[in-house]
Structure formats: C-alpha cells, structure tokens
Design a protein around this motif. Structure first.
Motif, PDB file in Angstrom:
ATOM      1  N   PRO A   3      50.510  54.038  37.571  1.00  0.00           N
ATOM      2  CA  PRO A   3      49.387  54.482  36.741  1.00  0.00           C
ATOM      3  C   PRO A   3      48.062  54.446  37.496  1.00  0.00           C
ATOM      4  O   PRO A   3      47.810  53.536  38.294  1.00  0.00           O
ATOM      5  N   PRO A 186      49.959  55.423  29.246  1.00  0.00           N
ATOM      6  CA  PRO A 186      51.166  55.202  30.033  1.00  0.00           C
ATOM      7  C   PRO A 186      52.408  54.939  29.184  1.00  0.00           C
ATOM      8  O   PRO A 186      53.523  55.262  29.592  1.00  0.00           O
ATOM      9  N   PRO A 191      50.949  58.748  33.138  1.00  0.00           N
ATOM     10  CA  PRO A 191      50.396  57.678  33.968  1.00  0.00           C
ATOM     11  C   PRO A 191      48.950  57.873  34.396  1.00  0.00           C
ATOM     12  O   PRO A 191      48.324  56.946  34.900  1.00  0.00           O
ATOM     13  N   ILE A 224      45.798  49.146  32.230  1.00  0.00           N
ATOM     14  CA  ILE A 224      46.585  50.278  32.694  1.00  0.00           C
ATOM     15  C   ILE A 224      47.333  49.955  33.971  1.00  0.00           C
ATOM     16  O   ILE A 224      48.500  50.304  34.142  1.00  0.00           O
TER      17      ILE A 224
END
Length: 230
Positions: A3, A186, A191, A224
């Motif tokens: 990601p 995600p 991503p 993330i």
C-alpha cells in the motif's frame, strides 16, 4: 502491491504546494500529485519545482488528458513526472498514444474512469488499452451537485470492490473520501490511497485545510502502511 499513500496537491500556488508536500513527506506520504488546479496555475513549472525539491519522490501529473495525449505525456515526462493521467472518456486513440508516450519516455499511465456511464466497464477498457493503474473517480462537481439537490453524495467506495475485481492492475479510489474511508481502501483491494479535498485541502478555496494536518496524515499513513500487500 505494498500500500502507498499519495497526496493530491490541489493548490494554485507552487510555494504552498512545496510546503504542503514537504510536510506530507515528513508524515509518511509516499507519492506527490500535482493536482489539476496546480497544473492549471503553474503548468510545467510546477512539476519541475516539485521534481527539483523532491528528486526521489514519485510525482503524479493529474493532466486528465482528453486529446493531444502524446505531446502532453512527453512534456510532463521531461518536466519530471513519474505518472500521467488519461481519461476513459477520451477517444481510444488518445489513450493509446498516451500509453505509447509513456513507454517512449519512461512514465507510467493512470487511466481515470470519471464520468463513465459504466464505471466498471470503463476501468476494464482502460486496462485493455494498456494503462498501468486505474483511478476509480467520483468527480468534485458531481458530488457537490448531487448533494446540493438533497440526495446522498456518491462515493468511490460504492463500486470499488467491483472495479478491483474487474481489473488486474492496481486501483486507487478518488473523490471526497473522509479519513476513515481512505483508511479502508486497502481492505477493498485498492492499495493506492489518495488524500485530497476535503480531507487535506479545503474543498472551497483549494488552500491547505486548517487543523492538525500533519498529525492526521501521520495517522493515516501509519494505518495504511500497516496493511500487508494488497
């Protein structure tokens, strides 16, 4: 794909854009986007300044190309862009020449499905024409117009899973995502998380939003980046 977090510099002043970019990178952002307002205001000069200031950082030039695709891609590549954006509503030949220019000048192509009557079909069409990434995009005007009429504002999350399942290239969702929604991307299989108006940029003035922007960015980057490959 691991990601990544991209900040859209939807500003109209290169000095403010540079300041915001530096802050975002301190907070953990991976990619910078020369947003459409910045490109309109500063053009190639803005991209060059970003490249000079951040020589190793990927830069997305959000051209939203509709025609003249080869030249626009060439110009942005020479100015220092890493990625360019072409629209699914452009003619097929435009998408093809952007892809060709990308290969000729060493930049990747992001295909944007904004405004497609069938967003999933538009994403698949872009992939088939050679785009390296898909931007699943609900537009600024569309969102605000629908909300002004008292209806629920659409979100790119509405069809994000369908788009992700329809293509084999990485997908990013764009269009008015809140902090919480951006962090969720995600988990939908997308991503590439884009932060922009209204999360980090004031949606009315296109200036850096007030508040604790750097700490908010650090939080979202940490969340993330904690995801495994998507």
């Amino acid at each position: 794909m691991k990601p990544i977090v991209q900040i859209s510099l939807d500003l109209t002043n290169i000095d403010e854009a540079l300041e915001t970019a530096a802050m975002a990178l301190r907070a953990g952002v991976d990619w910078l986007e020369a947003g459409t307002p910045l490109l309109l205001a500063e053009g190639l000069h803005g991209v060059r300044k970003l490249r000079e200031a951040f020589p190793k950082t990927p830069i997305v030039a959000d051209l939203k190309t509709m025609d003249g695709g080869y030249l626009e891609t060439e110009m942005m590549a020479k100015a220092g862009a890493t990625y360019v954006v072409v629209m699914a509503r452009a003619h097929e030949e435009t998408v093809k020449v952007v892809v060709k220019a990308g290969k000729d000048y060493g930049v990747k192509v992001m295909g944007d499905n904004l405004g497609c009557p069938d967003m999933v079909k538009g994403a698949k069409w872009l992939e088939n024409l050679g785009c390296d990434y898909i931007i699943h995009h609900i537009g600024y005007d569309e969102r605000r117009g629908i909300a002004a009429n008292g209806m629920r504002m659409p979100s790119p999350l509405d069809q994000l899973r369908e788009v992700v399942e329809a293509v084999s290239v990485p997908v990013q969702a764009v269009g008015g995502l809140s902090l919480e929604e951006a962090i969720q991307c995600p988990s939908y299989g997308a991503p590439m998380v884009v932060l922009g108006a209204p999360l980090t940029i004031d949606a009315d003035s296109f200036r850096t939003a007030d508040g604790y922007l750097e700490s908010s960015l650090r939080l979202i980057c940490t969340k993330i980046h904690s995801y495994q490959n998507v």
